[in-house]
Design a protein around this motif. Structure first.
Motif, PDB file in Angstrom:
ATOM      1  N   ILE A  18       9.102   8.588  -3.412  1.00 31.43           N
ATOM      2  CA  ILE A  18       9.475   7.822  -2.235  1.00 31.43           C
ATOM      3  C   ILE A  18       9.221   6.342  -2.538  1.00 31.43           C
ATOM      4  O   ILE A  18       8.217   5.995  -3.167  1.00 31.43           O
ATOM      5  N   PRO A  19      10.156   5.438  -2.156  1.00 33.38           N
ATOM      6  CA  PRO A  19       9.924   4.015  -2.384  1.00 33.38           C
ATOM      7  C   PRO A  19       8.811   3.500  -1.471  1.00 33.38           C
ATOM      8  O   PRO A  19       8.737   3.868  -0.292  1.00 33.38           O
ATOM      9  N   ALA A  20       7.961   2.666  -2.045  1.00 36.12           N
ATOM     10  CA  ALA A  20       6.840   2.092  -1.291  1.00 36.12           C
ATOM     11  C   ALA A  20       6.904   0.574  -1.387  1.00 36.12           C
ATOM     12  O   ALA A  20       6.937   0.016  -2.481  1.00 36.12           O
ATOM     13  N   ILE A  21       6.934  -0.086  -0.247  1.00 31.79           N
ATOM     14  CA  ILE A  21       7.001  -1.542  -0.175  1.00 31.79           C
ATOM     15  C   ILE A  21       5.628  -2.075   0.207  1.00 31.79           C
ATOM     16  O   ILE A  21       5.042  -1.642   1.200  1.00 31.79           O
ATOM     17  N   ALA A  22       5.125  -3.002  -0.597  1.00 32.65           N
ATOM     18  CA  ALA A  22       3.830  -3.621  -0.304  1.00 32.65           C
ATOM     19  C   ALA A  22       4.059  -4.957   0.394  1.00 32.65           C
ATOM     20  O   ALA A  22       4.815  -5.803  -0.085  1.00 32.65           O
ATOM     21  N   GLN A  23       3.388  -5.128   1.547  1.00 30.45           N
ATOM     22  CA  GLN A  23       3.566  -6.311   2.386  1.00 30.45           C
ATOM     23  C   GLN A  23       2.209  -6.965   2.613  1.00 30.45           C
ATOM     24  O   GLN A  23       1.211  -6.281   2.854  1.00 30.45           O
ATOM     25  N   ASP A  24       2.163  -8.300   2.512  1.00 32.24           N
ATOM     26  CA  ASP A  24       0.902  -8.998   2.694  1.00 32.24           C
ATOM     27  C   ASP A  24       0.365  -8.788   4.109  1.00 32.24           C
ATOM     28  O   ASP A  24       1.078  -8.984   5.098  1.00 32.24           O
ATOM     29  N   HIS A  25      -0.903  -8.413   4.198  1.00 30.08           N
ATOM     30  CA  HIS A  25      -1.515  -8.066   5.484  1.00 30.08           C
ATOM     31  C   HIS A  25      -1.583  -9.257   6.427  1.00 30.08           C
ATOM     32  O   HIS A  25      -1.456  -9.111   7.649  1.00 30.08           O
ATOM     33  N   GLN A  26      -1.757 -10.459   5.880  1.00 29.76           N
ATOM     34  CA  GLN A  26      -1.908 -11.650   6.708  1.00 29.76           C
ATOM     35  C   GLN A  26      -0.576 -12.317   7.037  1.00 29.76           C
ATOM     36  O   GLN A  26      -0.313 -12.674   8.186  1.00 29.76           O
ATOM     37  N   THR A  27       0.280 -12.483   6.022  1.00 23.95           N
ATOM     38  CA  THR A  27       1.500 -13.262   6.209  1.00 23.95           C
ATOM     39  C   THR A  27       2.735 -12.408   6.488  1.00 23.95           C
ATOM     40  O   THR A  27       3.737 -12.913   6.996  1.00 23.95           O
ATOM     41  N   GLN A  48      -7.767   3.927  -0.069  1.00 21.49           N
ATOM     42  CA  GLN A  48      -7.351   2.686   0.585  1.00 21.49           C
ATOM     43  C   GLN A  48      -7.121   1.571  -0.426  1.00 21.49           C
ATOM     44  O   GLN A  48      -7.344   0.389  -0.157  1.00 21.49           O
ATOM     45  N   THR A  49      -6.661   1.986  -1.596  1.00 20.33           N
ATOM     46  CA  THR A  49      -6.170   1.059  -2.620  1.00 20.33           C
ATOM     47  C   THR A  49      -4.834   1.605  -3.112  1.00 20.33           C
ATOM     48  O   THR A  49      -4.625   2.824  -3.148  1.00 20.33           O
ATOM     49  N   HIS A  74      -4.576  -1.687   4.126  1.00 17.18           N
ATOM     50  CA  HIS A  74      -5.068  -1.708   5.501  1.00 17.18           C
ATOM     51  C   HIS A  74      -4.288  -0.762   6.407  1.00 17.18           C
ATOM     52  O   HIS A  74      -4.823  -0.256   7.399  1.00 17.18           O
ATOM     53  N   ASP A  75      -3.019  -0.558   6.072  1.00 13.32           N
ATOM     54  CA  ASP A  75      -2.163   0.219   6.963  1.00 13.32           C
ATOM     55  C   ASP A  75      -1.047   0.848   6.137  1.00 13.32           C
ATOM     56  O   ASP A  75      -0.564   0.245   5.173  1.00 13.32           O
ATOM     57  N   VAL A  86       5.773   1.712   3.873  1.00  9.53           N
ATOM     58  CA  VAL A  86       5.372   0.306   3.846  1.00  9.53           C
ATOM     59  C   VAL A  86       3.846   0.249   3.855  1.00  9.53           C
ATOM     60  O   VAL A  86       3.203   0.867   4.716  1.00  9.53           O
ATOM     61  N   LEU A  87       3.295  -0.474   2.904  1.00  5.90           N
ATOM     62  CA  LEU A  87       1.851  -0.677   2.830  1.00  5.90           C
ATOM     63  C   LEU A  87       1.522  -2.093   3.274  1.00  5.90           C
ATOM     64  O   LEU A  87       2.151  -3.057   2.816  1.00  5.90           O
ATOM     65  N   SER A  88       0.548  -2.235   4.149  1.00  2.00           N
ATOM     66  CA  SER A  88       0.026  -3.552   4.502  1.00  2.00           C
ATOM     67  C   SER A  88      -1.206  -3.764   3.638  1.00  2.00           C
ATOM     68  O   SER A  88      -2.177  -3.007   3.739  1.00  2.00           O
ATOM     69  N   VAL A  89      -1.166  -4.778   2.762  1.00  2.00           N
ATOM     70  CA  VAL A  89      -2.205  -4.900   1.739  1.00  2.00           C
ATOM     71  C   VAL A  89      -2.797  -6.304   1.677  1.00  2.00           C
ATOM     72  O   VAL A  89      -2.163  -7.283   2.082  1.00  2.00           O
TER      73      VAL A  89
END
Length: 289
Positions: A18-27, A48-49, A74-75, A86-89
């Protein structure tokens, strides 16, 4: 292995990914995209890593295992079709891309002219050589077989990988060509879907030569761009252009080696020819042809 209920709700593709997109947790900025299988997703949730799955190496890889640029998760979110994650990292070091940039999505399509053009809009925050030479290996270049086009092509981000899932391996510079010879020979026998290089061999010589020409053209453009840079006026742009020229020339070298390997010619043959020319007049050598 019995999967937990939450994991059975995820729709993996025919390859179990499955494709996983990493997104900055703050921005909220998109940092990168990679693939996960069920085990990688489960480990990501447990630790959680971020843990991904390398298609070209057919193994799990922990983001930052060689670069130090780990991702604290984080999420984790699943889309409406249950087939994208989608990962919030929080990105360690502020660098997610193996090119040394904050994000892998550093090219923007400029629509202001008559013809749309891709433009590099993010600076290199740290040279890849500085990132990876300080670690035991550089297998963290998520799916760049890219020992060449990103070493081989951020293509598939299988390069360039290099590149690469090759994984950019930290190797003795004196033997890097010999090690590439070995990798390329292996890829000739590999399944076309297993790596960028294997897919080139499956498509045939014309496709390989097309890539050599394409990368040569890109090197010429990069050289002209670098020639127009003024280090004193804009050091950042100068460094960026220098990096791009080196990067594009590496792509040319790599695809040329792929072409040689098609004919079962190893890099030593070229090195021996260059060695033969030492001490010879270039003018006399050309006249003797």
């Amino acid at each position: 292995m019995t999967l937990p209920a939450w994991l059975t709700a995820v729709t993996f593709n025919d390859d179990g990914l499955i494709p996983a997109i990493a997104q900055d947790h703050q921005t909220g900025r998109i940092l990168m995209m990679a693939w996960m299988n069920a085990e990688a997703l489960q480990l990501t949730a447990q630790t959680q890593t971020a843990v991904y799955f390398s298609r070209s190496r057919a193994k799990l890889w922990h983001k930052g295992e060689s670069s130090g640029h780990t991702q604290t998760v984080h999420d984790i979110r699943l889309d409406c079709d249950a087939d994208v994650i989608v990962l919030s990292v929080t990105q360690a070091g502020g660098i997610a891309c193996h090119t040394g940039r904050e994000s892998c999505f550093y090219q923007r399509l400029d629509l202001s002219g008559q013809t749309p053009e891709w433009q590099t809009v993010d600076k290199v925050l740290k040279e890849p050589a500085d990132i990876y030479h300080s670690h035991e290996s550089t297998s963290d270049t998520h799916e760049t077989e890219n020992t060449g086009a990103n070493t081989g092509a951020n293509t598939d981000s299988d390069t360039t990988q290099a590149q690469s899932d090759t994984a950019q391996a930290q190797v003795d510079k004196a033997s890097v060509l010999q090690q590439l010879d070995s990798v390329l020979a292996e890829r000739k026998q590999a399944d076309a879907d297993s790596s960028y290089v294997a897919s080139l061999y499956a498509k045939g010589l014309n496709k390989i030569l097309e890539k050599v020409g394409e990368e040569s053209t890109e090197s010429i453009i990069a050289a002209k761009d670098f020639a127009n840079c003024d280090e004193t006026a804009d050091k950042a742009s100068y460094d960026e252009a220098r990096h791009e020229l080196i990067y594009e020339v590496a792509d040319v070298w790599f695809h040329t080696l792929v072409g040689l390997a098609w004919f079962d010619i190893e890099s030593d043959a070229v090195l021996n020819e260059l060695g033969r020319r030492f001490g010879l007049s270039g003018i006399d050598e050309k006249a003797a042809r």
